[in-house]
Scaffold this active site. Structure first.
Site, PDB file in Angstrom:
ATOM      1  N   THR A 159      -6.042  -7.355  10.345  1.00  0.00           N
ATOM      2  CA  THR A 159      -6.201  -6.031   9.741  1.00  0.00           C
ATOM      3  C   THR A 159      -5.578  -4.943  10.621  1.00  0.00           C
ATOM      4  O   THR A 159      -4.880  -4.054  10.122  1.00  0.00           O
ATOM      5  CB  THR A 159      -7.709  -5.736   9.545  1.00  0.00           C
ATOM      6  OG1 THR A 159      -8.295  -6.824   8.826  1.00  0.00           O
ATOM      7  CG2 THR A 159      -7.919  -4.443   8.776  1.00  0.00           C
ATOM      8  N   ASN A 163      -2.134  -0.040   6.913  1.00  0.00           N
ATOM      9  CA  ASN A 163      -1.641  -1.331   7.408  1.00  0.00           C
ATOM     10  C   ASN A 163      -0.759  -2.063   6.391  1.00  0.00           C
ATOM     11  O   ASN A 163      -0.728  -3.286   6.337  1.00  0.00           O
ATOM     12  CB  ASN A 163      -2.802  -2.189   7.897  1.00  0.00           C
ATOM     13  CG  ASN A 163      -3.811  -2.469   6.796  1.00  0.00           C
ATOM     14  OD1 ASN A 163      -3.627  -2.059   5.656  1.00  0.00           O
ATOM     15  ND2 ASN A 163      -4.858  -3.186   7.129  1.00  0.00           N
ATOM     16  N   ARG A 194       2.116  -7.105   9.057  1.00  0.00           N
ATOM     17  CA  ARG A 194       1.440  -5.918   9.615  1.00  0.00           C
ATOM     18  C   ARG A 194       1.948  -5.610  11.021  1.00  0.00           C
ATOM     19  O   ARG A 194       2.146  -4.447  11.374  1.00  0.00           O
ATOM     20  CB  ARG A 194      -0.075  -6.123   9.587  1.00  0.00           C
ATOM     21  CG  ARG A 194      -0.642  -5.931   8.166  1.00  0.00           C
ATOM     22  CD  ARG A 194      -2.061  -6.411   8.060  1.00  0.00           C
ATOM     23  NE  ARG A 194      -2.743  -5.953   6.855  1.00  0.00           N
ATOM     24  CZ  ARG A 194      -3.910  -6.430   6.459  1.00  0.00           C
ATOM     25  NH1 ARG A 194      -4.525  -7.378   7.153  1.00  0.00           N
ATOM     26  NH2 ARG A 194      -4.478  -5.969   5.368  1.00  0.00           N
ATOM     27  N   HIS A 246      -2.264  -5.305   1.349  1.00  0.00           N
ATOM     28  CA  HIS A 246      -3.563  -5.931   1.084  1.00  0.00           C
ATOM     29  C   HIS A 246      -3.365  -7.403   0.775  1.00  0.00           C
ATOM     30  O   HIS A 246      -2.355  -7.784   0.187  1.00  0.00           O
ATOM     31  CB  HIS A 246      -4.218  -5.255  -0.141  1.00  0.00           C
ATOM     32  CG  HIS A 246      -5.417  -5.994  -0.655  1.00  0.00           C
ATOM     33  ND1 HIS A 246      -6.667  -5.837  -0.108  1.00  0.00           N
ATOM     34  CD2 HIS A 246      -5.546  -6.928  -1.639  1.00  0.00           C
ATOM     35  CE1 HIS A 246      -7.518  -6.640  -0.742  1.00  0.00           C
ATOM     36  NE2 HIS A 246      -6.866  -7.311  -1.678  1.00  0.00           N
ATOM     37  N   LYS A 284       0.831  -1.206   0.000  1.00  0.00           N
ATOM     38  CA  LYS A 284       0.000   0.000   0.000  1.00  0.00           C
ATOM     39  C   LYS A 284       0.871   1.265   0.000  1.00  0.00           C
ATOM     40  O   LYS A 284       2.092   1.195   0.222  1.00  0.00           O
ATOM     41  CB  LYS A 284      -0.931  -0.039   1.221  1.00  0.00           C
ATOM     42  CG  LYS A 284      -1.972  -1.164   1.152  1.00  0.00           C
ATOM     43  CD  LYS A 284      -2.934  -1.104   2.343  1.00  0.00           C
ATOM     44  CE  LYS A 284      -4.011  -2.169   2.224  1.00  0.00           C
ATOM     45  NZ  LYS A 284      -5.007  -2.068   3.339  1.00  0.00           N
ATOM     46  N   PHE A 325     -15.342   3.575   7.003  1.00  0.00           N
ATOM     47  CA  PHE A 325     -13.953   3.890   6.650  1.00  0.00           C
ATOM     48  C   PHE A 325     -13.719   3.971   5.134  1.00  0.00           C
ATOM     49  O   PHE A 325     -12.582   4.137   4.694  1.00  0.00           O
ATOM     50  CB  PHE A 325     -12.993   2.861   7.271  1.00  0.00           C
ATOM     51  CG  PHE A 325     -13.286   1.422   6.887  1.00  0.00           C
ATOM     52  CD1 PHE A 325     -12.798   0.876   5.703  1.00  0.00           C
ATOM     53  CD2 PHE A 325     -14.056   0.609   7.720  1.00  0.00           C
ATOM     54  CE1 PHE A 325     -13.066  -0.432   5.345  1.00  0.00           C
ATOM     55  CE2 PHE A 325     -14.334  -0.715   7.368  1.00  0.00           C
ATOM     56  CZ  PHE A 325     -13.833  -1.231   6.170  1.00  0.00           C
ATOM     57  N   ARG A 341      -2.821 -14.491   4.085  1.00  0.00           N
ATOM     58  CA  ARG A 341      -3.472 -13.747   5.179  1.00  0.00           C
ATOM     59  C   ARG A 341      -2.801 -14.057   6.510  1.00  0.00           C
ATOM     60  O   ARG A 341      -2.685 -13.197   7.379  1.00  0.00           O
ATOM     61  CB  ARG A 341      -4.976 -13.998   5.187  1.00  0.00           C
ATOM     62  CG  ARG A 341      -5.656 -13.360   3.958  1.00  0.00           C
ATOM     63  CD  ARG A 341      -7.145 -13.305   4.059  1.00  0.00           C
ATOM     64  NE  ARG A 341      -7.608 -12.411   5.082  1.00  0.00           N
ATOM     65  CZ  ARG A 341      -7.924 -11.119   4.891  1.00  0.00           C
ATOM     66  NH1 ARG A 341      -7.804 -10.570   3.707  1.00  0.00           N
ATOM     67  NH2 ARG A 341      -8.362 -10.398   5.889  1.00  0.00           N
TER      68      ARG A 341
END
Ligand code: IDP
Ligand code: MG
Length: 139
Positions: free
Chosen positions: A92, A113, A103, A116, A10, A58, A86
């Site tokens: 998250t 964070n 993360r 993705h 990100k 959000f 994941r």
């Protein structure tokens, strides 16, 4: 079975110059990079990518953030790619992510964070198609 997931480094990851560190962790977790590029999403592209979250509180913050600078979408391959990825990135909210996850190690907040990861095989296919053409995915 070997299958695919979509990662995005990100804009916070790119701003912090953490692309290499995060990609190393992804590769150490056994993922093969099938396709990768650095691009900047427009606000409306970010809204399209995250359409499932339209209406969530959000959504405006998320799409502003995702269009705030360049990001790095990466099509990844591994057995059990979606669930394993994941697990590699963690929850998250980085404060809730397991120690050693991407993360937990690199992210500042639940919004910003770092990375993705697709949440199902079906969405992985759609999300990979959002960024990459068939000829970019020949491996
Ligand atoms: P995921 O990225 O772990 O799958 P989702 O629930 O699909 O999490 O949310 C998508 C993205 O929206 C998150 O990665 C995060 O950037 C942002 N987000 C989710 N929940 C919140 C929140 O409560 N506040 C701010 N941003 C959020
Ligand atoms: Mg999600």
């Amino acid at each position: 079975m070997s299958n695919r997931t979509l990662a995005i480094l990100k804009p916070d990851c790119v701003r912090k110059n953490f692309q290499g560190k995060v990609l190393s962790k992804i590769q150490e977790a056994g993922f093969k990079v099938l396709a990768m590029k650095q691009i900047r999403l427009t606000k409306s592209q970010a809204e399209g990518f995250y359409a499932v979250h339209k209406g969530r509180p959000f959504f405006a913050e998320l799409t502003a953030f995702m269009s705030s600078g360049p990001c790095v979408p990466i099509a990844l391959e591994r057995n059990d790619a979606v669930a394993t990825f994941r697990k590699t990135i963690g929850a998250t909210d980085p404060a809730e992510a397991e120690p050693g996850t991407v993360r937990r190690e690199f992210a500042d907040s639940k919004g910003e964070n770092i990375v993705h990861g697709s949440d199902s095989d079906e969405n992985a296919k759609i999300e990979i198609g959002f960024f990459f053409s068939d000829s970019e995915l020949l491996g």
